[in-house]
Design a protein around this motif. Structure first.
Motif, short mmCIF file in Angstrom:
data_model
loop_
_atom_site.label_atom_id
_atom_site.label_comp_id
_atom_site.label_asym_id
_atom_site.label_seq_id
_atom_site.Cartn_x
_atom_site.Cartn_y
_atom_site.Cartn_z
N UNK A 4 14.39 39.76 34.24
CA UNK A 4 15.98 39.30 34.52
C UNK A 4 16.21 39.92 35.14
N UNK A 5 17.33 39.31 35.67
CA UNK A 5 17.58 39.67 37.06
C UNK A 5 19.37 40.05 36.72
N UNK A 6 19.47 41.46 37.09
CA UNK A 6 21.40 41.99 36.28
C UNK A 6 21.70 41.93 37.88
N UNK A 7 22.96 41.10 37.61
CA UNK A 7 23.91 41.28 39.19
C UNK A 7 24.47 42.14 38.96
N UNK A 8 25.22 42.56 39.90
CA UNK A 8 26.32 43.75 40.32
C UNK A 8 27.18 43.21 40.16
N UNK A 9 27.72 44.32 39.41
CA UNK A 9 29.18 44.13 39.31
C UNK A 9 30.02 45.02 39.66
N UNK A 10 31.06 44.49 40.61
CA UNK A 10 32.61 44.63 40.83
C UNK A 10 34.10 44.74 40.58
N UNK A 11 34.93 45.93 40.16
CA UNK A 11 35.67 46.21 39.90
C UNK A 11 36.71 45.18 41.09
N UNK A 12 37.49 44.40 39.79
CA UNK A 12 38.00 43.58 41.09
C UNK A 12 39.90 43.89 40.84
N UNK A 13 40.87 43.83 40.67
CA UNK A 13 42.29 44.30 40.30
C UNK A 13 43.40 43.27 41.11
N UNK A 14 43.95 42.26 40.59
CA UNK A 14 44.47 41.16 40.98
C UNK A 14 45.50 41.26 41.09
N UNK A 15 46.68 41.81 41.57
CA UNK A 15 48.44 41.67 41.55
C UNK A 15 48.96 39.68 42.14
N UNK A 16 49.10 39.34 41.07
CA UNK A 16 49.20 38.49 41.43
C UNK A 16 50.90 37.45 40.38
N UNK A 17 51.15 36.53 40.74
CA UNK A 17 51.80 35.46 40.13
C UNK A 17 51.34 33.78 39.63
N UNK A 18 51.61 33.65 38.89
CA UNK A 18 51.39 32.37 38.66
C UNK A 18 52.12 31.07 38.90
N UNK A 19 53.06 30.62 39.88
CA UNK A 19 53.79 29.94 40.60
C UNK A 19 53.58 30.58 42.05
N UNK A 20 52.11 30.94 42.53
CA UNK A 20 51.75 32.17 43.86
C UNK A 20 50.40 31.09 44.25
N UNK A 21 50.10 30.06 45.06
CA UNK A 21 49.39 29.16 45.26
C UNK A 21 48.68 29.85 45.97
N UNK A 22 48.60 30.34 46.57
CA UNK A 22 47.72 31.30 47.27
C UNK A 22 47.27 32.11 47.04
N UNK A 23 48.01 32.72 45.35
CA UNK A 23 46.71 33.68 44.76
C UNK A 23 45.60 32.32 43.93
N UNK A 24 45.91 31.50 43.72
CA UNK A 24 44.49 30.63 42.72
C UNK A 24 44.03 30.01 44.27
N UNK A 25 44.21 29.99 45.42
CA UNK A 25 43.14 30.07 46.83
C UNK A 25 42.52 30.92 46.58
N UNK A 26 43.04 32.05 46.91
CA UNK A 26 42.67 33.54 47.35
C UNK A 26 41.57 33.41 46.29
#
Length: 219
Positions: A4-26
């Motif tokens: 079994x191959x363990x994929x590396x995991x990265x901690x990512x914090x995303x500051x966003x708003x749910x009505x921001x279209x560029x947030x879902x694109x990003x």
């Protein structure tokens, strides 16, 4: 026996708003970059309100864009077409109409704050993006928010209690202040492993480069 191959995991914090279209694109660009390099992310979404003073009834989106950014109807239409194509390329459907509205998102952020404690925040965030941008639903409406919560595997009655009691309002305000004090003034803002900040939807290639750098440093 296959190893079994363990994929590396990265901690990512995303500051966003749910009505921001560029947030879902990003996010979609980031998600593709993660897939391309075979990495996983430990994602945590943080609250940001693009329009904290937006009244309960919201505002027509086209009118709002003209008032806030000075965009002409032609520029606004061009931006919508660009987003629609970008979304389509990334597997996300944007649906805009003359009746599209911008709404207040404080209650949505309270529900997301609670969902994080239930381990269902990411699923709820994506459900809210879909409800607002694809299904053209009002994500300031309690019934819509509760339906999204249920679709994300959360208890509807508990979600209703969160919204009616305001039990997570103070927590959301504290988190908003935390990120504002650290210079976050626009979204999406993504922080990788607490070190690298990327603002805006920067494209699959940029996210790939950042992820590779993070993984090299952690190795």
């Amino acid at each position: 026996m296959t190893e079994q191959i363990t994929r590396p995991k990265v901690q990512i914090d995303i500051v966003s708003d749910v009505v921001c279209p560029w947030c879902i694109v990003g996010f979609k660009q980031l998600d593709q970059a993660l897939s391309d390099i075979g990495a996983q992310a430990n994602l945590l979404w943080h609250p940001f309100e693009l329009n904290p003073n937006m009244p309960a009834e919201g505002q027509n989106l086209g009118e709002h864009i003209r008032e806030k950014y000075g965009s002409s109807p032609e520029q606004s239409q061009q931006a919508r077409a660009q987003l629609t194509q970008l979304g389509s390329d990334l597997g996300f459907a944007f649906n805009f109409s003359d009746d599209s509205r911008i709404v207040n998102t404080f209650h949505a952020h309270q529900l997301l704050d609670w969902a994080a404690l239930q381990g269902r925040q990411h699923v709820l965030k994506l459900a809210l993006f879909s409800a607002y941008f694809t299904q053209e639903q009002d994500v300031s409406d309690s019934d819509v928010l509760i339906r999204c919560a249920v679709s994300a595997g959360l208890d509807g009655d508990a979600a209703q209690q969160v919204l009616s009691s305001g039990s997570h309002a103070a927590s959301v305000r504290e988190k908003q202040q935390f990120w504002t004090e650290r210079g976050i003034s626009g979204v999406p803002s993504m922080v990788f492993e607490g070190k690298f900040l990327i603002t805006g939807a920067q494209g699959v290639e940029t996210y790939t480069q950042v992820l590779q750098r993070v993984l090299e440093e952690s190795a």
